[in-house]
Design a protein around this motif. Sequence first.
Motif, PDB file in Angstrom:
ATOM      1  N   VAL A   1      42.659  85.143 -89.067  1.00 10.38           N
ATOM      2  CA  VAL A   1      44.077  84.981 -88.934  1.00 10.38           C
ATOM      3  C   VAL A   1      45.026  83.652 -89.218  1.00 10.38           C
ATOM      4  CG1 VAL A   1      43.686  85.423 -86.693  1.00 10.38           C
ATOM      5  CG2 VAL A   1      44.419  83.006 -86.889  1.00 10.38           C
ATOM      6  N   GLU A   2      44.121  82.411 -90.497  1.00 11.22           N
ATOM      7  CA  GLU A   2      44.802  81.838 -91.194  1.00 11.22           C
ATOM      8  C   GLU A   2      43.916  81.329 -91.578  1.00 11.22           C
ATOM      9  OE1 GLU A   2      47.012  76.881 -90.757  1.00 11.22           O
ATOM     10  OE2 GLU A   2      46.925  78.299 -89.139  1.00 11.22           O
ATOM     11  N   MET A   3      44.553  80.946 -93.121  1.00  9.93           N
ATOM     12  CA  MET A   3      43.695  80.229 -94.369  1.00  9.93           C
ATOM     13  C   MET A   3      44.873  79.214 -94.796  1.00  9.93           C
ATOM     14  SD  MET A   3      42.101  83.788 -95.920  1.00  9.93           S
ATOM     15  CE  MET A   3      42.997  82.979 -97.652  1.00  9.93           C
ATOM     16  N   THR A   4      44.280  78.030 -95.368  1.00  3.43           N
ATOM     17  CA  THR A   4      44.428  77.343 -95.959  1.00  3.43           C
ATOM     18  C   THR A   4      43.821  75.982 -96.913  1.00  3.43           C
ATOM     19  OG1 THR A   4      44.125  74.678 -95.081  1.00  3.43           O
ATOM     20  CG2 THR A   4      45.939  76.086 -93.445  1.00  3.43           C
ATOM     21  N   GLU A   5      44.278  75.724 -97.958  1.00  2.00           N
ATOM     22  CA  GLU A   5      42.964  75.387 -99.222  1.00  2.00           C
ATOM     23  C   GLU A   5      41.890  74.309 -98.452  1.00  2.00           C
ATOM     24  OE1 GLU A   5      44.847  73.382-101.629  1.00  2.00           O
ATOM     25  OE2 GLU A   5      46.015  75.089-102.667  1.00  2.00           O
ATOM     26  N   THR A   6      42.445  74.223 -97.060  1.00  2.35           N
ATOM     27  CA  THR A   6      41.506  73.502 -96.211  1.00  2.35           C
ATOM     28  C   THR A   6      40.371  74.403 -94.951  1.00  2.35           C
ATOM     29  OG1 THR A   6      42.696  72.130 -94.952  1.00  2.35           O
ATOM     30  CG2 THR A   6      42.051  71.313 -97.014  1.00  2.35           C
ATOM     31  N   TYR A   7      41.121  74.833 -94.733  1.00  3.70           N
ATOM     32  CA  TYR A   7      39.837  75.165 -93.343  1.00  3.70           C
ATOM     33  C   TYR A   7      40.071  77.043 -93.570  1.00  3.70           C
ATOM     34  CZ  TYR A   7      44.239  75.500 -90.765  1.00  3.70           C
ATOM     35  OH  TYR A   7      45.844  75.359 -90.485  1.00  3.70           O
ATOM     36  N   VAL A   8      39.400  77.876 -92.831  1.00  5.36           N
ATOM     37  CA  VAL A   8      39.361  79.637 -92.272  1.00  5.36           C
ATOM     38  C   VAL A   8      40.012  79.305 -91.016  1.00  5.36           C
ATOM     39  CG1 VAL A   8      38.780  81.319 -92.260  1.00  5.36           C
ATOM     40  CG2 VAL A   8      39.246  80.262 -93.786  1.00  5.36           C
ATOM     41  N   ALA A   9      41.402  79.811 -90.685  1.00  5.99           N
ATOM     42  CA  ALA A   9      41.177  80.041 -89.490  1.00  5.99           C
ATOM     43  C   ALA A   9      40.703  80.990 -88.356  1.00  5.99           C
ATOM     44  CB  ALA A   9      42.581  79.719 -88.231  1.00  5.99           C
ATOM     45  N   VAL A  10      39.771  81.095 -87.046  1.00  8.39           N
ATOM     46  CA  VAL A  10      39.361  82.897 -86.589  1.00  8.39           C
ATOM     47  C   VAL A  10      39.762  83.153 -85.529  1.00  8.39           C
ATOM     48  CG1 VAL A  10      37.016  84.225 -86.678  1.00  8.39           C
ATOM     49  CG2 VAL A  10      37.771  83.007 -88.431  1.00  8.39           C
ATOM     50  N   ILE A  11      39.727  83.812 -84.965  1.00 11.24           N
ATOM     51  CA  ILE A  11      39.780  84.242 -83.522  1.00 11.24           C
ATOM     52  C   ILE A  11      38.769  85.348 -83.305  1.00 11.24           C
ATOM     53  CG2 ILE A  11      40.944  85.011 -81.158  1.00 11.24           C
ATOM     54  CD1 ILE A  11      42.712  82.662 -82.473  1.00 11.24           C
ATOM     55  N   GLU A  12      38.072  84.688 -82.842  1.00 12.18           N
ATOM     56  CA  GLU A  12      36.720  85.187 -81.456  1.00 12.18           C
ATOM     57  C   GLU A  12      37.174  86.142 -80.397  1.00 12.18           C
ATOM     58  OE1 GLU A  12      32.818  83.563 -83.335  1.00 12.18           O
ATOM     59  OE2 GLU A  12      33.719  82.578 -81.391  1.00 12.18           O
ATOM     60  N   ILE A  13      36.626  87.129 -80.219  1.00 14.10           N
ATOM     61  CA  ILE A  13      36.659  87.830 -79.504  1.00 14.10           C
ATOM     62  C   ILE A  13      34.797  87.738 -78.595  1.00 14.10           C
ATOM     63  CG2 ILE A  13      37.462  89.980 -77.762  1.00 14.10           C
ATOM     64  CD1 ILE A  13      39.417  90.749 -80.067  1.00 14.10           C
ATOM     65  N   VAL A  14      35.121  86.954 -77.051  1.00 15.33           N
ATOM     66  CA  VAL A  14      33.853  86.556 -77.019  1.00 15.33           C
ATOM     67  C   VAL A  14      33.778  86.823 -75.054  1.00 15.33           C
ATOM     68  CG1 VAL A  14      32.984  84.580 -78.277  1.00 15.33           C
ATOM     69  CG2 VAL A  14      34.272  84.562 -76.091  1.00 15.33           C
ATOM     70  N   SER A  15      32.825  87.679 -74.718  1.00 11.47           N
ATOM     71  CA  SER A  15      33.150  87.033 -72.729  1.00 11.47           C
ATOM     72  C   SER A  15      33.450  86.874 -71.936  1.00 11.47           C
ATOM     73  CB  SER A  15      31.568  87.928 -73.423  1.00 11.47           C
ATOM     74  OG  SER A  15      30.681  88.610 -71.235  1.00 11.47           O
ATOM     75  N   ASP A  16      33.803  87.154 -71.104  1.00  9.50           N
ATOM     76  CA  ASP A  16      35.085  86.187 -70.419  1.00  9.50           C
ATOM     77  C   ASP A  16      33.410  85.848 -69.243  1.00  9.50           C
ATOM     78  OD1 ASP A  16      34.728  88.462 -68.338  1.00  9.50           O
ATOM     79  OD2 ASP A  16      36.679  87.571 -68.251  1.00  9.50           O
ATOM     80  N   GLY A  17      32.071  86.566 -69.399  1.00  6.09           N
ATOM     81  CA  GLY A  17      30.929  86.399 -68.293  1.00  6.09           C
ATOM     82  C   GLY A  17      31.461  86.836 -66.454  1.00  6.09           C
ATOM     83  N   ASN A  18      32.789  87.622 -66.884  1.00  7.54           N
ATOM     84  CA  ASN A  18      32.984  88.747 -65.536  1.00  7.54           C
ATOM     85  C   ASN A  18      33.019  90.121 -66.245  1.00  7.54           C
ATOM     86  OD1 ASN A  18      33.434  88.802 -63.142  1.00  7.54           O
ATOM     87  ND2 ASN A  18      35.270  87.673 -63.256  1.00  7.54           N
ATOM     88  N   GLU A  19      32.849  90.937 -66.866  1.00  8.98           N
ATOM     89  CA  GLU A  19      32.351  91.948 -67.642  1.00  8.98           C
ATOM     90  C   GLU A  19      34.274  92.322 -68.312  1.00  8.98           C
ATOM     91  OE1 GLU A  19      32.394  95.454 -64.531  1.00  8.98           O
ATOM     92  OE2 GLU A  19      30.550  94.110 -63.676  1.00  8.98           O
ATOM     93  N   GLY A  20      34.816  91.078 -68.422  1.00 12.33           N
ATOM     94  CA  GLY A  20      36.047  90.946 -69.511  1.00 12.33           C
ATOM     95  C   GLY A  20      36.049  90.292 -70.999  1.00 12.33           C
ATOM     96  N   TRP A  21      37.040  89.849 -71.918  1.00 13.29           N
ATOM     97  CA  TRP A  21      36.764  89.718 -72.651  1.00 13.29           C
ATOM     98  C   TRP A  21      37.792  88.317 -72.531  1.00 13.29           C
ATOM     99  CZ3 TRP A  21      32.986  90.885 -75.648  1.00 13.29           C
ATOM    100  CH2 TRP A  21      32.237  92.247 -75.488  1.00 13.29           C
ATOM    101  N   VAL A  22      37.575  87.396 -73.984  1.00 12.04           N
ATOM    102  CA  VAL A  22      38.240  86.403 -73.812  1.00 12.04           C
ATOM    103  C   VAL A  22      38.749  85.585 -75.532  1.00 12.04           C
ATOM    104  CG1 VAL A  22      36.895  84.289 -73.237  1.00 12.04           C
ATOM    105  CG2 VAL A  22      39.052  83.904 -72.771  1.00 12.04           C
ATOM    106  N   GLU A  23      39.853  84.895 -75.737  1.00  7.06           N
ATOM    107  CA  GLU A  23      39.574  84.875 -77.268  1.00  7.06           C
ATOM    108  C   GLU A  23      39.793  83.389 -76.950  1.00  7.06           C
ATOM    109  OE1 GLU A  23      44.307  86.087 -78.339  1.00  7.06           O
ATOM    110  OE2 GLU A  23      43.081  88.050 -79.076  1.00  7.06           O
ATOM    111  N   ARG A  24      38.793  83.565 -78.396  1.00  3.52           N
ATOM    112  CA  ARG A  24      38.412  82.223 -78.565  1.00  3.52           C
ATOM    113  C   ARG A  24      38.557  81.553 -79.894  1.00  3.52           C
ATOM    114  NH1 ARG A  24      32.290  80.340 -77.826  1.00  3.52           N
ATOM    115  NH2 ARG A  24      31.718  82.173 -79.834  1.00  3.52           N
ATOM    116  N   PRO A  25      39.548  80.725 -80.117  1.00  3.03           N
ATOM    117  CA  PRO A  25      39.784  79.975 -81.975  1.00  3.03           C
ATOM    118  C   PRO A  25      38.753  79.290 -82.261  1.00  3.03           C
ATOM    119  CG  PRO A  25      41.258  78.661 -79.933  1.00  3.03           C
ATOM    120  CD  PRO A  25      40.269  79.605 -78.636  1.00  3.03           C
TER     121      PRO A  25
END
Length: 99
Positions: free
Chosen positions: A66-90
């Motif tokens: 979702v974002e890049m600079t000269e020193t890092y790459v920012a990512v949003i993962e989609i992981v299970s919330d443990g309850n049959e749903g999903w949650v975004e994790r930066p």
Amino acid sequence: LQAVTTVQPDESRPREFLEQFTFDSLGMVGTLSRGGTDWSLIRDPDGGVHRVKVGNYLGRNHGKIVEMTETYVAVIEIVSDGNEGWVERPRTIKLQAVN
């Protein structure tokens, strides 16, 4: 009214090469700019280096850049919330010092 989360991975999307690796096994080794496009260089655990840009995916948890600079790459993962749903994790991949 209760907010309904609509976060979920797009299972029909074709997988990208770097999605076969765990997030923690990937490292940022540099950046480059070509034809007006900025790229980050990501090293896989086998030593291969790949160009990625905002919108590409990496890691096994549907991680979208979702974002890049000269020193890092920012990512949003989609992981299970443990309850049959999903949650975004930066997450971020920081630029590694080259030995």
